[in-house]
Design a protein around this motif. Structure first.
Motif, PDB file in Angstrom:
ATOM      1  N   THR A 148       2.156  64.081  51.478  1.00  0.00           N
ATOM      2  CA  THR A 148       0.921  63.507  50.955  1.00  0.00           C
ATOM      3  C   THR A 148      -0.155  64.565  51.194  1.00  0.00           C
ATOM      4  OG1 THR A 148       0.157  62.635  53.075  1.00  0.00           O
ATOM      5  CG2 THR A 148       1.659  61.219  51.813  1.00  0.00           C
ATOM      6  N   PRO A 149      -1.389  64.290  50.768  1.00  0.00           N
ATOM      7  CA  PRO A 149      -2.436  65.264  51.088  1.00  0.00           C
ATOM      8  C   PRO A 149      -2.597  65.452  52.613  1.00  0.00           C
ATOM      9  CG  PRO A 149      -3.165  63.777  49.352  1.00  0.00           C
ATOM     10  CD  PRO A 149      -1.865  63.237  49.857  1.00  0.00           C
ATOM     11  N   GLU A 150      -2.055  64.534  53.427  1.00  0.00           N
ATOM     12  CA  GLU A 150      -2.213  64.649  54.892  1.00  0.00           C
ATOM     13  C   GLU A 150      -1.154  65.544  55.530  1.00  0.00           C
ATOM     14  OE1 GLU A 150      -2.234  61.285  53.533  1.00  0.00           O
ATOM     15  OE2 GLU A 150      -4.402  61.548  53.375  1.00  0.00           O
ATOM     16  N   GLY A 151      -0.111  65.881  54.809  1.00  0.00           N
ATOM     17  CA  GLY A 151       0.936  66.705  55.408  1.00  0.00           C
ATOM     18  C   GLY A 151       2.204  66.635  54.581  1.00  0.00           C
ATOM     19  N   ALA A 152       3.165  67.504  54.936  1.00  0.00           N
ATOM     20  CA  ALA A 152       4.419  67.523  54.185  1.00  0.00           C
ATOM     21  C   ALA A 152       5.538  67.969  55.115  1.00  0.00           C
ATOM     22  CB  ALA A 152       4.298  68.466  52.997  1.00  0.00           C
ATOM     23  N   MET A 153       6.773  67.815  54.651  1.00  0.00           N
ATOM     24  CA  MET A 153       7.924  68.168  55.475  1.00  0.00           C
ATOM     25  C   MET A 153       7.849  69.613  55.946  1.00  0.00           C
ATOM     26  SD  MET A 153       9.467  65.387  55.783  1.00  0.00           S
ATOM     27  CE  MET A 153      10.874  65.945  56.737  1.00  0.00           C
ATOM     28  N   ALA A 154       7.262  70.475  55.129  1.00  0.00           N
ATOM     29  CA  ALA A 154       7.116  71.891  55.492  1.00  0.00           C
ATOM     30  C   ALA A 154       6.432  72.057  56.848  1.00  0.00           C
ATOM     31  CB  ALA A 154       6.296  72.611  54.423  1.00  0.00           C
ATOM     32  N   ASP A 155       5.593  71.105  57.216  1.00  0.00           N
ATOM     33  CA  ASP A 155       4.854  71.212  58.481  1.00  0.00           C
ATOM     34  C   ASP A 155       5.736  70.963  59.706  1.00  0.00           C
ATOM     35  OD1 ASP A 155       2.728  71.419  56.745  1.00  0.00           O
ATOM     36  OD2 ASP A 155       2.106  69.323  56.972  1.00  0.00           O
ATOM     37  N   VAL A 156       6.870  70.314  59.527  1.00  0.00           N
ATOM     38  CA  VAL A 156       7.685  69.936  60.693  1.00  0.00           C
ATOM     39  C   VAL A 156       9.095  70.527  60.709  1.00  0.00           C
ATOM     40  CG1 VAL A 156       6.666  67.777  61.514  1.00  0.00           C
ATOM     41  CG2 VAL A 156       8.172  67.722  59.527  1.00  0.00           C
ATOM     42  N   VAL A 157       9.576  71.009  59.554  1.00  0.00           N
ATOM     43  CA  VAL A 157      10.962  71.492  59.515  1.00  0.00           C
ATOM     44  C   VAL A 157      11.058  72.874  60.170  1.00  0.00           C
ATOM     45  CG1 VAL A 157      12.851  72.259  58.017  1.00  0.00           C
ATOM     46  CG2 VAL A 157      11.586  70.179  57.457  1.00  0.00           C
ATOM     47  N   GLU A 158      11.962  72.958  61.170  1.00  0.00           N
ATOM     48  CA  GLU A 158      12.146  74.255  61.832  1.00  0.00           C
ATOM     49  C   GLU A 158      13.368  74.971  61.278  1.00  0.00           C
ATOM     50  OE1 GLU A 158      11.241  75.546  66.221  1.00  0.00           O
ATOM     51  OE2 GLU A 158      13.220  74.656  66.058  1.00  0.00           O
ATOM     52  N   SER A 159      14.400  74.222  60.984  1.00  0.00           N
ATOM     53  CA  SER A 159      15.597  74.814  60.381  1.00  0.00           C
ATOM     54  C   SER A 159      16.389  73.699  59.721  1.00  0.00           C
ATOM     55  CB  SER A 159      16.455  75.489  61.454  1.00  0.00           C
ATOM     56  OG  SER A 159      16.919  74.518  62.355  1.00  0.00           O
ATOM     57  N   ILE A 160      17.285  74.078  58.838  1.00  0.00           N
ATOM     58  CA  ILE A 160      18.176  73.067  58.266  1.00  0.00           C
ATOM     59  C   ILE A 160      19.602  73.604  58.257  1.00  0.00           C
ATOM     60  CG2 ILE A 160      16.397  72.032  56.789  1.00  0.00           C
ATOM     61  CD1 ILE A 160      17.627  73.405  54.383  1.00  0.00           C
ATOM     62  N   ARG A 161      20.529  72.709  58.093  1.00  0.00           N
ATOM     63  CA  ARG A 161      21.936  73.099  57.971  1.00  0.00           C
ATOM     64  C   ARG A 161      22.389  72.630  56.600  1.00  0.00           C
ATOM     65  NH1 ARG A 161      27.023  71.575  61.791  1.00  0.00           N
ATOM     66  NH2 ARG A 161      26.594  73.527  62.828  1.00  0.00           N
ATOM     67  N   ILE A 162      22.968  73.531  55.837  1.00  0.00           N
ATOM     68  CA  ILE A 162      23.403  73.153  54.490  1.00  0.00           C
ATOM     69  C   ILE A 162      24.894  73.450  54.307  1.00  0.00           C
ATOM     70  CG2 ILE A 162      21.136  73.652  53.459  1.00  0.00           C
ATOM     71  CD1 ILE A 162      22.515  76.174  52.203  1.00  0.00           C
ATOM     72  N   MET A 163      25.431  72.904  53.235  1.00  0.00           N
ATOM     73  CA  MET A 163      26.786  73.269  52.843  1.00  0.00           C
ATOM     74  C   MET A 163      26.696  73.928  51.480  1.00  0.00           C
ATOM     75  SD  MET A 163      30.190  70.967  52.817  1.00  0.00           S
ATOM     76  CE  MET A 163      30.255  70.843  54.592  1.00  0.00           C
ATOM     77  N   LYS A 166      30.957  76.734  48.363  1.00  0.00           N
ATOM     78  CA  LYS A 166      32.344  76.950  48.808  1.00  0.00           C
ATOM     79  C   LYS A 166      32.697  76.005  49.957  1.00  0.00           C
ATOM     80  CE  LYS A 166      33.002  81.581  47.107  1.00  0.00           C
ATOM     81  NZ  LYS A 166      31.701  82.170  46.799  1.00  0.00           N
ATOM     82  N   GLY A 167      31.786  75.089  50.254  1.00  0.00           N
ATOM     83  CA  GLY A 167      32.064  74.133  51.328  1.00  0.00           C
ATOM     84  C   GLY A 167      31.832  74.734  52.707  1.00  0.00           C
ATOM     85  N   ARG A 168      31.117  75.870  52.763  1.00  0.00           N
ATOM     86  CA  ARG A 168      30.850  76.491  54.073  1.00  0.00           C
ATOM     87  C   ARG A 168      29.511  76.020  54.625  1.00  0.00           C
ATOM     88  NH1 ARG A 168      31.705  82.390  51.674  1.00  0.00           N
ATOM     89  NH2 ARG A 168      29.798  81.605  50.726  1.00  0.00           N
ATOM     90  N   LEU A 169      29.481  75.841  55.953  1.00  0.00           N
ATOM     91  CA  LEU A 169      28.230  75.440  56.601  1.00  0.00           C
ATOM     92  C   LEU A 169      27.353  76.662  56.819  1.00  0.00           C
ATOM     93  CD1 LEU A 169      29.563  73.027  59.355  1.00  0.00           C
ATOM     94  CD2 LEU A 169      28.441  72.443  57.217  1.00  0.00           C
ATOM     95  N   GLN A 170      26.071  76.493  56.611  1.00  0.00           N
ATOM     96  CA  GLN A 170      25.136  77.602  56.859  1.00  0.00           C
ATOM     97  C   GLN A 170      23.913  77.068  57.575  1.00  0.00           C
ATOM     98  OE1 GLN A 170      23.825  80.276  53.780  1.00  0.00           O
ATOM     99  NE2 GLN A 170      25.642  79.835  52.564  1.00  0.00           N
ATOM    100  N   GLU A 171      23.504  77.785  58.613  1.00  0.00           N
ATOM    101  CA  GLU A 171      22.244  77.461  59.283  1.00  0.00           C
ATOM    102  C   GLU A 171      21.149  78.190  58.527  1.00  0.00           C
ATOM    103  OE1 GLU A 171      21.942  75.407  61.791  1.00  0.00           O
ATOM    104  OE2 GLU A 171      24.119  75.161  62.022  1.00  0.00           O
ATOM    105  N   MET A 172      20.102  77.497  58.203  1.00  0.00           N
ATOM    106  CA  MET A 172      18.989  78.119  57.486  1.00  0.00           C
ATOM    107  C   MET A 172      17.744  78.036  58.345  1.00  0.00           C
ATOM    108  SD  MET A 172      19.261  78.909  54.118  1.00  0.00           S
ATOM    109  CE  MET A 172      20.793  79.246  53.316  1.00  0.00           C
ATOM    110  N   PRO A 173      17.413  79.125  59.034  1.00  0.00           N
ATOM    111  CA  PRO A 173      16.182  79.083  59.818  1.00  0.00           C
ATOM    112  C   PRO A 173      14.969  79.030  58.895  1.00  0.00           C
ATOM    113  CG  PRO A 173      17.132  81.288  59.836  1.00  0.00           C
ATOM    114  CD  PRO A 173      18.096  80.420  59.094  1.00  0.00           C
ATOM    115  N   ARG A 174      13.864  78.682  59.484  1.00  0.00           N
ATOM    116  CA  ARG A 174      12.645  78.477  58.716  1.00  0.00           C
ATOM    117  C   ARG A 174      12.309  79.657  57.784  1.00  0.00           C
ATOM    118  NH1 ARG A 174       8.183  75.042  57.832  1.00  0.00           N
ATOM    119  NH2 ARG A 174       7.240  76.308  56.236  1.00  0.00           N
ATOM    120  N   ASP A 175      12.561  80.889  58.250  1.00  0.00           N
ATOM    121  CA  ASP A 175      12.153  82.031  57.420  1.00  0.00           C
ATOM    122  C   ASP A 175      13.024  82.201  56.170  1.00  0.00           C
ATOM    123  OD1 ASP A 175      14.425  83.076  58.493  1.00  0.00           O
ATOM    124  OD2 ASP A 175      13.449  84.665  59.642  1.00  0.00           O
ATOM    125  N   GLN A 176      14.082  81.414  56.057  1.00  0.00           N
ATOM    126  CA  GLN A 176      14.909  81.451  54.837  1.00  0.00           C
ATOM    127  C   GLN A 176      14.463  80.390  53.827  1.00  0.00           C
ATOM    128  OE1 GLN A 176      17.615  83.463  53.946  1.00  0.00           O
ATOM    129  NE2 GLN A 176      16.770  84.652  55.640  1.00  0.00           N
TER     130      GLN A 176
END
Ligand code: EPU
Length: 316
Positions: A148-163, A166-176
């Motif tokens: 919302t105008p008060e904030g967004a997920m970008a303000d709190v997400v430090e890293s995510i894990r995706i697949m 090829k079905g491989r797990l990847q850690e995605m730090p904030r700078d990615q």
């Protein structure tokens, strides 16, 4: 599609009743419209998800993960390919021990944003008060950079894990991660491939310690403002259009061209908030899309502004 028989058999062997064929998507979207998805799979854990992705890729079938369907308009002809909903194993929540003023919480992509918001408030964790009243799953909120105008997920997400594909797990730090207005993209062009949405499995969020009572009061205030301004009890996908970068909000523009209450079939421009298209009960996706296009043309004709969809269109 090659060999639909073997694929359906293999998916059924893997998931049992957690795979459906020709699954009506009106049951899985807040708009309550949408034709059938060829395949709707609900893996319960990353291993099952990897196998579903592997099978879909093997058969050349497009796939994507969807959350709670809060921001999707599934077309009446439905979806060719495979959609995945996240099962139980994606609903975990873990707070990391910390003695500093900052606290990390890792949560599965299937966790509901309102539950996470409640958890944060009760535990005196400051960072998600902007999300008060935003429905949907954490995975969807991350991919859409919900806010919302008060904030967004970008303000709190430090890293995510995706697949990945090829079905491989990847850690995605904030700078990615590149958070834009209601959209997440990835620094790595392979992950960010054209039209390909990687599967988010979990996200690590960074909170600041705060006062539970103060946080609760702020959340209540924001929920109250929402209840007053938005049609929360009618099927919709939230705000339909993105706000233009400058000037009047989409809601105000649509209001000013006199579209509130305008109907096509069962779709209506909310009389409460003009940036909501609501389903009066019997709307089709076509009604909603036609109404959205009419709104765009009225606003363009009067203000020379092209309103962009915030809602994602799914299907062909
Ligand atoms: N307005 C009108 N007529 C309307 C609606 C709004 O004139 O029918 C005016 C309001 O009076 C206000 C301005 O437009 O001056 C902005 O309205 P509002 O405060 O309702 O905020 P918004 O920009 O329309 C944004 C988010 C909402 C979020 C609210 C509250 C977008 C596109 N929308 O709405 O998010 O809930 O702020 O924080 O960013 C969503 O993303 O689905 C969503 C609903």
């Amino acid at each position: 599609m090659t060999g639909p028989e073997p694929l359906s058999q293999r998916l059924t062997a893997l998931l049992g009743t957690r795979v459906q064929f020709k699954a009506p998507m009106n049951r899985h979207t807040y708009f309550k419209v949408g034709g059938p998805a060829d395949i709707l799979a609900r893996p319960d854990n990353p291993e099952e998800m990897a196998e579903v992705i592997r099978l879909a890729e093997l058969h050349g079938i497009p796939w994507r993960v969807i959350g709670d369907g809060t921001n999707l308009l599934v077309l009446d002809d439905g979806v060719r390919g495979l959609l995945m909903l996240l099962g139980r194993g994606f609903g975990t929540l873990r707070q990391h021990p910390s003695k500093s003023p900052y606290v990390r919480v890792t949560a599965g992509a299937g966790v509901k944003l309102p539950s996470l918001c409640r958890y944060a408030t009760q535990n005196g964790l400051d960072g998600l008060t902007f999300a008060a009243g935003i429905p949907g799953t954490l995975g969807g909120a991350v991919m859409m950079n919900a806010g919302t105008p008060e904030g967004a997920m970008a303000d709190v997400v430090e890293s995510i894990r995706i697949m990945d594909r090829k079905g491989r797990l990847q850690e995605m730090p904030r700078d990615q991660l590149i958070f834009k207005y209601r959209r997440l993209s990835f620094r790595d062009p392979e992950t960010d491939g054209q039209g390909v949405f990687p599967a988010v499995l979990e996200a690590c969020l960074l909170f600041k310690r705060g006062d539970a009572e103060l946080l609760k009061a702020l959340v209540e205030k924001r929920l109250d403002a929402r209840r007053k301004a938005q049609p929360m009890h009618q099927p919709s996908a939230g705000c339909f259009f993105k706000n233009p970068k400058t000037g009047m909000s989409a809601g105000e523009l649509i209001d000013r061209v006199g579209m509130k209450g305008r109907r096509i079939g069962g779709a209506e421009v909310s009389t409460k908030h003009a940036n909501y298209i609501v389903n009066r009960g019997d709307a089709t996706a076509t009604d909603i899309l036609e109404l959205a296009r009419l709104i765009q043309s009225e606003v363009a004709a009067r203000y020379a502004i092209d309103l962009e969809f915030e809602v994602q269109i799914v299907g062909s």
